[in-house]
Scaffold this motif. Structure first.
Motif, mmCIF file in Angstrom:
data_model
loop_
_atom_site.group_PDB
_atom_site.id
_atom_site.type_symbol
_atom_site.label_atom_id
_atom_site.label_comp_id
_atom_site.label_asym_id
_atom_site.label_seq_id
_atom_site.Cartn_x
_atom_site.Cartn_y
_atom_site.Cartn_z
ATOM 1 N N ASN A 170 0.804 -1.218 0.000
ATOM 2 C CA ASN A 170 0.000 0.000 0.000
ATOM 3 C C ASN A 170 0.839 1.271 0.000
ATOM 4 O OD1 ASN A 170 -2.382 -1.563 0.204
ATOM 5 N ND2 ASN A 170 -2.038 -1.778 2.413
ATOM 6 N N GLU A 171 2.163 1.133 0.094
ATOM 7 C CA GLU A 171 3.025 2.300 0.165
ATOM 8 C C GLU A 171 4.084 2.232 -0.933
ATOM 9 O OE1 GLU A 171 3.436 3.699 4.697
ATOM 10 O OE2 GLU A 171 4.331 1.744 4.303
ATOM 11 N N ASN A 172 4.681 3.355 -1.193
ATOM 12 C CA ASN A 172 5.772 3.423 -2.174
ATOM 13 C C ASN A 172 7.109 3.666 -1.469
ATOM 14 O OD1 ASN A 172 4.140 3.115 -4.570
ATOM 15 N ND2 ASN A 172 3.345 5.168 -4.123
ATOM 16 N N TYR A 173 7.237 3.080 -0.264
ATOM 17 C CA TYR A 173 8.478 3.180 0.498
ATOM 18 C C TYR A 173 9.193 1.834 0.443
ATOM 19 C CZ TYR A 173 6.820 7.633 2.346
ATOM 20 O OH TYR A 173 6.385 8.932 2.469
ATOM 21 N N TYR A 174 10.540 1.885 0.604
ATOM 22 C CA TYR A 174 11.325 0.686 0.340
ATOM 23 C C TYR A 174 12.389 0.421 1.406
ATOM 24 C CZ TYR A 174 9.244 0.862 -4.298
ATOM 25 O OH TYR A 174 8.353 0.882 -5.334
ATOM 26 N N ARG A 175 12.816 -0.841 1.402
ATOM 27 C CA ARG A 175 13.980 -1.276 2.174
ATOM 28 C C ARG A 175 15.086 -1.584 1.176
ATOM 29 N NH1 ARG A 175 16.322 -6.197 4.849
ATOM 30 N NH2 ARG A 175 16.838 -5.581 6.976
ATOM 31 N N VAL A 176 16.251 -0.966 1.369
ATOM 32 C CA VAL A 176 17.364 -1.122 0.432
ATOM 33 C C VAL A 176 18.546 -1.769 1.162
ATOM 34 C CG1 VAL A 176 19.010 0.078 -1.045
ATOM 35 C CG2 VAL A 176 16.631 0.840 -0.955
ATOM 36 N N VAL A 177 19.085 -2.831 0.569
ATOM 37 C CA VAL A 177 20.211 -3.558 1.165
ATOM 38 C C VAL A 177 21.352 -3.631 0.159
ATOM 39 C CG1 VAL A 177 20.989 -5.732 2.186
ATOM 40 C CG2 VAL A 177 18.628 -4.962 2.544
ATOM 41 N N ALA A 178 22.554 -3.234 0.598
ATOM 42 C CA ALA A 178 23.746 -3.373 -0.247
ATOM 43 C C ALA A 178 24.202 -4.819 -0.155
ATOM 44 C CB ALA A 178 24.846 -2.425 0.215
ATOM 45 N N TYR A 179 23.727 -5.618 -1.078
ATOM 46 C CA TYR A 179 23.932 -7.065 -0.986
ATOM 47 C C TYR A 179 25.190 -7.524 -1.723
ATOM 48 C CZ TYR A 179 23.106 -12.063 -1.609
ATOM 49 O OH TYR A 179 23.247 -13.420 -1.633
ATOM 50 N N ASN A 180 25.388 -7.015 -2.932
ATOM 51 C CA ASN A 180 26.514 -7.486 -3.734
ATOM 52 C C ASN A 180 27.075 -6.339 -4.571
ATOM 53 O OD1 ASN A 180 28.329 -9.341 -4.773
ATOM 54 N ND2 ASN A 180 26.961 -9.964 -6.437
ATOM 55 N N VAL A 181 27.369 -5.225 -3.882
ATOM 56 C CA VAL A 181 27.856 -4.028 -4.579
ATOM 57 C C VAL A 181 29.342 -4.195 -4.882
ATOM 58 C CG1 VAL A 181 28.176 -1.547 -4.427
ATOM 59 C CG2 VAL A 181 26.126 -2.594 -3.451
ATOM 60 N N LYS A 182 29.680 -4.232 -6.137
ATOM 61 C CA LYS A 182 31.077 -4.447 -6.529
ATOM 62 C C LYS A 182 31.824 -3.117 -6.677
ATOM 63 C CE LYS A 182 30.431 -8.896 -8.845
ATOM 64 N NZ LYS A 182 29.054 -9.110 -8.418
ATOM 65 N N ASP A 183 31.094 -2.051 -6.950
ATOM 66 C CA ASP A 183 31.687 -0.726 -7.103
ATOM 67 C C ASP A 183 31.970 -0.135 -5.722
ATOM 68 O OD1 ASP A 183 32.625 1.520 -8.282
ATOM 69 O OD2 ASP A 183 30.773 2.063 -9.319
ATOM 70 N N SER A 184 32.589 1.027 -5.664
ATOM 71 C CA SER A 184 32.751 1.745 -4.402
ATOM 72 C C SER A 184 31.380 1.964 -3.778
ATOM 73 C CB SER A 184 33.429 3.098 -4.667
ATOM 74 O OG SER A 184 33.137 4.007 -3.636
ATOM 75 N N ILE A 185 31.229 1.608 -2.494
ATOM 76 C CA ILE A 185 29.924 1.748 -1.846
ATOM 77 C C ILE A 185 29.492 3.211 -1.801
ATOM 78 C CG2 ILE A 185 30.893 1.841 0.488
ATOM 79 C CD1 ILE A 185 27.535 0.283 -0.597
ATOM 80 N N THR A 186 30.455 4.118 -1.647
ATOM 81 C CA THR A 186 30.108 5.543 -1.618
ATOM 82 C C THR A 186 29.576 5.983 -2.985
ATOM 83 O OG1 THR A 186 31.824 5.939 0.041
ATOM 84 C CG2 THR A 186 30.981 7.862 -1.150
ATOM 85 N N GLU A 194 14.337 2.001 5.196
ATOM 86 C CA GLU A 194 15.362 1.163 5.825
ATOM 87 C C GLU A 194 16.535 1.014 4.854
ATOM 88 O OE1 GLU A 194 13.738 -2.552 7.089
ATOM 89 O OE2 GLU A 194 12.110 -1.627 8.239
ATOM 90 N N LEU A 195 17.755 1.244 5.378
ATOM 91 C CA LEU A 195 18.958 1.164 4.555
ATOM 92 C C LEU A 195 19.997 0.307 5.271
ATOM 93 C CD1 LEU A 195 20.635 2.036 2.080
ATOM 94 C CD2 LEU A 195 21.309 4.081 3.391
ATOM 95 N N LYS A 196 20.434 -0.754 4.622
ATOM 96 C CA LYS A 196 21.387 -1.668 5.245
ATOM 97 C C LYS A 196 22.682 -1.702 4.448
ATOM 98 C CE LYS A 196 21.558 -6.130 7.545
ATOM 99 N NZ LYS A 196 20.791 -7.301 7.972
ATOM 100 N N LEU A 197 23.774 -1.195 5.083
ATOM 101 C CA LEU A 197 25.096 -1.159 4.452
ATOM 102 C C LEU A 197 26.081 -2.063 5.193
ATOM 103 C CD1 LEU A 197 25.356 2.713 3.810
ATOM 104 C CD2 LEU A 197 24.472 0.940 2.273
#
Length: 438
Positions: free
Chosen positions: A312-328, A343-346
């Motif tokens: 019902n919402e357009n909000y999200y949970r984002v997880v850096a799961y397999n980021v190969k580039d610089s995380i920044t 929610e942001l998981k780094l």
């Protein structure tokens, strides 16, 4: 070697019961001419049953020497097991001479069934307590959520220590069952101790057996709670140690006992973990436009998982799961959807202070995981602007506890951060707790 043999008892003990019960069934069938051919099989079953029974008795006797079960229960289980084995041997020696004495044979069958059932039942009593076959709920009382609001007014023994015992210990050390003759369901029994003597020495942690047992390695057979039971949490252990070190009194309130910072955090964790949880309140967030699916696909392609919080919402949970580039650099690309992220998981990335500079752009964020990263305190102040932030995980980072406490975070924010011995502590409002000792 003796200990190893003793520990074979639970492995062996059920074999003779099953084999000898099958032997009895075949003995009954053998009386019919149609089943005479099963005699060789039945002889084999008898010898297997008796051999395994003798092994069970030997290992059981060794196990009894190492255990802390009540002597009364051990006595009856031991002698019913020995008596049952002897009865089966007597029956086997007489069986061919009493075939025609129907009443005597069936009485012997009944006696053997009762004897083997009693042996099994007493073994169950020994292991699980007297009421293990009861239709009632387990004798351990229901552990209700704490009703205490003001922890300063909580009674240290009654509201904290006894609560820990009730939750973790009295299924084996309560009114119905007392392993090692030890009861932990009332204050006077706690101080009395058990078969091995007192478990608490007021003011002396090093001489308090209960603490020694709790701190043993999990693999140690004397570790408490025993293998298979949930271990006490760090904050529960800390509260027990605090209570004993402070004199193990029965009538003191939290506010009447001095506490260091570790104990204060333990009290907070205890309260937050076991308190009555209010009914969840639906979170109402302002409406926001849906995201373009192509943007979601783009961010997923660089190693982020993006999950909607609800349909019902357009909000999200984002997880850096397999980021190969610089995380920044990668997080900079996520900034284009920053208002949509709750929610942001780094965790376990190479996030550092440069990464932290981007976080304030995520204005609606409520939960943030930065554990196991390379961040420091330098840019942490910038996150005080995040008014919706309720949870922040900084475990295993370069941030020190003293530095963290100097930042003016909201009192509603729960922060997970490393303390001595890598214990997880939650930093929040301390106004209801005793002042720390200097």
């Amino acid at each position: 070697m003796k200990t190893f043999i003793a520990h074979l008892h639970p492995l062996l003990v059920h074999l003779p019961i099953g084999v000898l019960l099958v032997f009895l069934l075949l003995e009954y069938l053998r009386r019919n001419e149609k089943y005479k051919l099963i005699e060789p099989i039945n002889k084999l079953l008898f010898f297997i049953g008796i051999a395994s029974a003798l092994l069970s008795i030997i290992t059981g006797l060794l196990n009894a020497e190492l255990s802390t079960y009540p002597e009364h229960d051990i006595f009856w289980h031991k002698w019913t097991a020995i008596g049952t084995t002897l009865l089966f041997i007597v029956y086997y020696l007489l069986r061919n001479n009493i075939t025609d004495r129907r009443l005597f044979v069936f009485s012997f069958y009944a006696l053997l069934l009762i004897s083997i059932s009693a042996t099994g039942h007493l073994g169950g009593v020994l292991t699980h307590g007297e009421n293990y076959l009861s239709f009632e709920v387990d004798d351990q009382p229901e552990i209700k959520p704490l009703q205490i609001q003001n922890m300063q007014e909580a009674m240290v023994y009654e509201d904290l220590v006894q609560y820990i015992f009730d939750k973790n210990c009295i299924s084996c050390h309560g009114a119905q069952k007392q392993k090692g003759e030890l009861r932990l369901d009332e204050f006077q029994y706690v101080l009395t101790g058990g078969k091995s003597g007192k478990i608490i020495q007021s003011g002396e942690l090093n001489k308090s057996e209960i603490i020694r047992r709790i701190l043993l390695d999990d693999s140690d057979e004397k570790h408490m709670p025993p293998k298979g039971k949930l271990a006490l949490r760090d904050f529960e252990i800390q509260l027990l140690k605090w209570w004993i070190q402070s004199g193990a009194a029965n009538q003191q309130k939290v506010r009447e006992m001095s506490a260091d910072s570790i104990t204060i955090n333990a009290i907070k964790q205890f309260h937050q973990t076991f308190s009555q949880n209010p009914k969840p309140v639906a979170i109402e967030r302002p409406p926001i436009k849906p995201l373009d699916p192509s943007i979601i696909k783009e961010l997923q392609s660089i190693g982020f998982t993006i999950t909607p919080l609800s349909i019902n919402e357009n909000y999200y949970r984002v997880v850096a799961y397999n980021v190969k580039d610089s995380i920044t650099k990668a997080l900079g690309r996520v900034q284009k959807i920053a208002p949509h992220i709750i929610e942001l998981k780094l965790s376990f990335t190479k996030a550092d202070d440069a990464t932290l500079q981007l976080i304030p752009e995520f204005v609606n964020i409520e939960k943030l995981w930065l554990d196991h990263t390379e961040i420091g305190t330098a840019k942490l102040n910038s996150m005080t602007s995040l008014k919706n932030l309720k949870y922040l995980n900084l475990y295993k980072t370069n941030i020190q506890k003293a530095e963290l406490e100097s930042i003016n975070f909201s009192k509603e924010l729960q922060i997970i951060y490393p303390a001595p011995k890598d214990t997880l502590l939650i930093a929040s409002d301390t106004t209801l707790l005793p002042k720390p000792t200097q």
